[in-house]
Design a protein around this motif. Structure first.
Motif, short mmCIF file in Angstrom:
data_model
loop_
_atom_site.label_atom_id
_atom_site.label_comp_id
_atom_site.label_asym_id
_atom_site.label_seq_id
_atom_site.Cartn_x
_atom_site.Cartn_y
_atom_site.Cartn_z
N LYS A 4 51.70 1.46 57.52
CA LYS A 4 51.18 1.37 58.91
C LYS A 4 49.75 1.82 59.02
N ILE A 5 49.54 2.98 58.28
CA ILE A 5 48.07 3.31 58.49
C ILE A 5 47.07 2.07 57.86
N LYS A 6 47.67 1.85 56.70
CA LYS A 6 46.94 0.52 55.99
C LYS A 6 46.94 -0.58 56.78
N SER A 7 47.76 -0.97 57.40
CA SER A 7 47.92 -2.35 58.41
C SER A 7 46.90 -2.05 59.39
N LEU A 8 47.08 -0.73 60.20
CA LEU A 8 46.39 -0.40 61.31
C LEU A 8 44.75 -0.37 60.69
#
Length: 138
Positions: A4-8
Motif C-alpha cells: 500500500k505504501i509503495k503504491s501510494l
C-alpha cells in the motif's frame, strides 16, 4: 501494508510528475502567447503600411577645426539666446533655443554640450540658481 505504501508513493510520484509537466507546459504556453502577440502586432503594422525606415549606420567624419565656415559656436549661440531672453535660463531650455537657431551636435544629448559650454566659460555665464545661468553683462 508495504505494498500500500509503495503504491501510494508511486501515485504521489506520478502526481508530482504531472504537476511539474503541467507547470512547464503553462510556462511554454505563456512564452508562445507572448511571441504570438508580437507577431500579430508586426503583421498588423505591415498590413497598415507603417513600415519604419531604419536609419543606416551613420558615418561621422571627424574634422579638425570643429565647425564649418559661417556656423556659430555653441557659446556664441548661447550668448545670443540669453541676450534675446534677458533672463536666466536652464541648460535644457537653452538647448531647445540653440537648436532652433541651427546648432547641430553629434552628441546623443546636446544639452550636455550646452551645459559644458556654460560651465567652461565663467567669464561669460554666471550661475544664479541651481542649474540656472545668466549672461554676465560686461
Amino acid at each position: 501494508m508495504r505494498t500500500k505504501i509503495k503504491s501510494l508513493s508511486q501515485e504521489i510520484g506520478t502526481m508530482v510528475e504531472k504537476r511539474i509537466r503541467l507547470e512547464i507546459l503553462k510556462e511554454q504556453a505563456a512564452r508562445l502567447n507572448k511571441e504570438l502577440t508580437a507577431l500579430n502586432k508586426e503583421i498588423a503594422r505591415l498590413e497598415i503600411g507603417e513600415v519604419k525606415k531604419r536609419p543606416l549606420a551613420k558615418v561621422v567624419k571627424i574634422r579638425r577645426g570643429g565647425r564649418r565656415r559661417g556656423e556659430k559656436s555653441v557659446k556664441e549661440l548661447i550668448v545670443e539666446v540669453l541676450k534675446r531672453a534677458k533672463r536666466p535660463m536652464k541648460p535644457k531650455e537653452l538647448t531647445e533655443k540653440v537648436i532652433a537657431l541651427g546648432f547641430r551636435s553629434t552628441r546623443k544629448e546636446p544639452s550636455r554640450t550646452v551645459d559644458s559650454a556654460l560651465r567652461a566659460n565663467p567669464h561669460l555665464f554666471r550661475k544664479v540658481a541651481p542649474g540656472t545661468f545668466e549672461l554676465i553683462k560686461g
